[in-house]
Motif scaffolding. Sequence first.
Motif, short mmCIF file in Angstrom:
data_model
loop_
_atom_site.label_atom_id
_atom_site.label_comp_id
_atom_site.label_asym_id
_atom_site.label_seq_id
_atom_site.Cartn_x
_atom_site.Cartn_y
_atom_site.Cartn_z
N ASP A 254 -4.18 4.66 21.12
CA ASP A 254 -3.44 3.57 21.71
C ASP A 254 -2.27 3.58 21.33
OD1 ASP A 254 -3.21 2.39 19.19
OD2 ASP A 254 -4.75 0.93 19.41
N LYS A 255 -1.45 4.41 21.08
CA LYS A 255 -0.13 4.61 20.79
C LYS A 255 0.52 3.54 19.68
CE LYS A 255 0.21 6.31 25.40
NZ LYS A 255 0.74 6.11 26.51
N SER A 256 -0.34 3.37 18.97
CA SER A 256 0.15 2.23 17.89
C SER A 256 -0.17 2.85 16.50
CB SER A 256 -0.33 0.75 18.02
OG SER A 256 -1.82 0.83 17.77
N ALA A 257 0.51 2.11 15.45
CA ALA A 257 0.06 2.38 14.16
C ALA A 257 -0.12 0.81 13.70
CB ALA A 257 1.16 3.13 13.31
N LYS A 258 -1.14 0.59 12.69
CA LYS A 258 -1.06 -0.67 12.13
C LYS A 258 -1.15 -0.95 10.82
CE LYS A 258 -3.82 -2.61 16.22
NZ LYS A 258 -2.78 -3.40 16.76
N VAL A 259 -0.60 -1.54 10.19
CA VAL A 259 -0.70 -1.94 8.56
C VAL A 259 -1.77 -3.03 8.21
CG1 VAL A 259 0.63 -2.67 6.64
CG2 VAL A 259 1.71 -1.15 8.38
N TRP A 260 -2.66 -2.77 7.56
CA TRP A 260 -3.90 -3.90 7.29
C TRP A 260 -3.89 -4.35 5.85
CZ3 TRP A 260 -7.72 -4.31 11.31
CH2 TRP A 260 -7.52 -3.09 12.26
N GLU A 261 -3.92 -5.26 5.63
CA GLU A 261 -4.12 -5.91 4.39
C GLU A 261 -5.61 -5.89 3.92
OE1 GLU A 261 -2.27 -7.39 0.85
OE2 GLU A 261 -1.16 -7.68 2.67
N VAL A 262 -5.88 -5.20 2.81
CA VAL A 262 -7.37 -5.24 2.42
C VAL A 262 -7.81 -6.31 1.37
CG1 VAL A 262 -9.21 -3.46 1.66
CG2 VAL A 262 -7.35 -2.87 3.06
N ALA A 263 -8.81 -6.92 1.36
CA ALA A 263 -9.11 -7.85 0.42
C ALA A 263 -9.28 -7.24 -0.73
CB ALA A 263 -10.35 -8.78 1.05
N GLU A 264 -9.26 -7.75 -1.96
CA GLU A 264 -9.25 -7.41 -3.25
C GLU A 264 -10.77 -6.67 -3.64
OE1 GLU A 264 -8.45 -8.12 -8.03
OE2 GLU A 264 -7.48 -9.31 -6.25
N ASP A 265 -11.77 -7.51 -2.86
CA ASP A 265 -13.27 -7.04 -3.04
C ASP A 265 -13.50 -5.99 -1.84
OD1 ASP A 265 -13.14 -8.74 -0.89
OD2 ASP A 265 -14.59 -10.12 -1.66
N GLY A 266 -12.61 -5.87 -1.17
CA GLY A 266 -12.82 -4.68 -0.10
C GLY A 266 -13.57 -5.27 1.03
N THR A 267 -14.20 -6.58 1.46
CA THR A 267 -14.73 -6.94 2.05
C THR A 267 -14.38 -7.00 3.54
OG1 THR A 267 -14.26 -9.14 1.57
CG2 THR A 267 -16.19 -8.37 0.63
N VAL A 268 -13.37 -7.07 3.74
CA VAL A 268 -12.29 -7.22 5.03
C VAL A 268 -10.93 -6.61 4.93
CG1 VAL A 268 -11.67 -9.59 4.62
CG2 VAL A 268 -11.98 -8.74 7.01
N GLY A 269 -10.45 -6.21 6.01
CA GLY A 269 -8.97 -5.68 6.48
C GLY A 269 -8.58 -6.39 7.35
N SER A 270 -7.33 -6.99 7.23
CA SER A 270 -6.72 -7.76 8.50
C SER A 270 -5.14 -7.16 8.97
CB SER A 270 -6.39 -9.22 8.06
OG SER A 270 -7.74 -9.74 7.50
N VAL A 271 -5.13 -6.99 10.20
CA VAL A 271 -3.83 -6.48 10.65
C VAL A 271 -2.52 -7.57 10.25
CG1 VAL A 271 -2.46 -6.10 12.57
CG2 VAL A 271 -5.01 -5.30 12.54
N ILE A 272 -1.84 -6.92 9.36
CA ILE A 272 -0.58 -7.77 9.28
C ILE A 272 0.86 -7.19 10.03
CG2 ILE A 272 -1.15 -8.32 7.00
CD1 ILE A 272 0.62 -6.09 5.69
N LYS A 273 0.63 -5.96 10.49
CA LYS A 273 1.66 -5.70 11.46
C LYS A 273 1.26 -4.21 12.36
CE LYS A 273 6.00 -5.29 12.36
NZ LYS A 273 7.05 -6.24 12.87
N THR A 274 1.82 -4.52 13.44
CA THR A 274 1.68 -3.31 14.40
C THR A 274 2.94 -2.70 14.99
OG1 THR A 274 -0.40 -4.55 15.34
CG2 THR A 274 0.66 -2.78 16.81
#
Length: 612
Positions: A254-274
């Motif tokens: 999709d022509k984008s790069a995304k930076v994800w914050e991964v929870a310490e327990d690894g249960t979820v990753g959330s986008v913090i920058k596109t």
Amino acid sequence: MAKLLETFPCVPSTERGRGILISGDSKSDSILYCNGRSVFIRSLRQPQDVQVYGEHGYAVTVARYSPNGEWIASADVSGTVRVWGTHNGFVLKNEFRVLAGRIDDLQWSFDGLRIVASGDGKGKSLVRSFAWDSGNTMGDFDGHSRRVLSCAFKPTRPFRIATCGEDFLVNFYDGPPFKFHSSHREHSNFVNCIRYSPDGTKFITVSSDKKGMIYDGKTGDKIGELASEDGHKGSIYAVSWSPDSKRVLTVSADKSAKVWEVAEDGTVGSVIKTLTFMESGGAEDMLVGCLWQNDHLITVSLGGTMSLYSADDMDKPPLLFSGHIKNVTSLAILGTNQKTILSCSYDGLIVKWLQGVGYSCKLQMKDNTKIKRLAATESGLLLSGFDNKVWRIPLTDNEFGAAEHVDIGHQPLDISIAVDSPESTALVSFDSGVALLNGLSILSKIDLGFAVAASVISPDGREAIVGGQDGKLHIYSVSGDNSLKEEAVLEKHRGALTVIRYSPDLTMFASGDANREAVVWDRETKQVKLNNMLFHTARINCLAWSPNNRMVATGSIDTCVIVYEVDKPASSRITARNAHLGGVNAVGFVDECTVASSGEDAAVRLWEIEPQ
């Protein structure tokens, strides 16, 4: 003596619909990538500092540093892995035939004693782990039925290996000796990349189903996934962890790069920058590779452009590294102060380089028009390809204008411009004759009655030399009505002419042929001025004069650039050996003692010539 001054390297080979692998060494802050049969080692601190390893016999697919940074393991499409040193001329440590087909990924164990490789086994093993020094196999890797696209070694004890591939599976192995432990089918499409976090607690997979899954690093159980909110809208091709194991970088079609914050327990990753990449506006902007190294975020587009972001300030515009992917067929040198080098590659890409700086800008021809020849003046470019068209492109300070073309009815063989004539007349040769052009107007088209191989027009536009397949040089005067009158025929060559060039002061001209010989002629007397230029071992592809008329440089399929001094015997030549893997296609003098060359390895190099 020929001393390498600068290398303007090619960019990584890419393939639509596939991710590519780039890797690096955090200690030296350098990265590795592959193009053709070469591995490129490029410093991020000094991007012009480039080293090339070209000992593979087949196209290289992946290369990785050992944990201590002293060794590099590289693999190719034949299934061969070579382990070689990073110092002292890239000494080969070992070579192993690991798989029966293409290797797509490999990883070192954290202690540097083992390597795991995955790929296409052609019905046999698709994954193999082996000792780096002996090649002994360490375990069995069952569980995959199709090509394994990526593999990962757990970077801490206990040892674990995770793999993923085209069968939509993520497999987990423990050992050594390694054996199958578990398998997961969480993805619904090709699983393109798998990576362990640096602390070894988690690993992540990304897939063409636009999802990313997070697994426990020790047990292999799924523990979470990347959030679909603000997620990628296309296939995810590659993923890379931050050094602190808290964030990941992903790239997508999709022509984008995304930076994800991964929870310490690894249960979820959330986008913090596109990070969105827009260069050409077309499919070439799809992102297919990435790497997070120290403070650098690196993404690679399908067109080969590498974008270097700062992890501390992602809003800062990235530093772009670009260049050719395919072999460079021709080059031209412009300018008086800061020299501009224009190079064009087979796939229709024209790149502008600045001496001492590197990449400046590029132009992709529409419809991927193939380019074979390039001639340039300060005001514009003249190009010919593999169809019947000659293209003209205006050139301003840092911009390429709109390309226009004229159809000459034949495939052009050679092209040259009379730069000092009022109309900048161009001579285009084809298989049976030549055409004279003024801009995009055909002034005349002349059938010469013999098989043409090469041609050139004098800078004043009053004389033309046409070389034949029979090795003869035909000298013509150009009259006011744009007709040609034959003045002389010179015979010396024993092979078809491949290149002819006038000296800058017009007192001499030089010619090269397919039988590896070059000759310098006196223009007035039509006599040979320097002969016995027979030091290439194969066809001469290109030739250039120094600005002071004292030297002639030739390039050949034999990978060498040879520089001759006109006033000295040919035996006192200066040779740059192995200048370009696969052969040299173009040469040109940047100044009296600097030669630019390009070739089949898609790189442009500058050589300092020190007369003996």
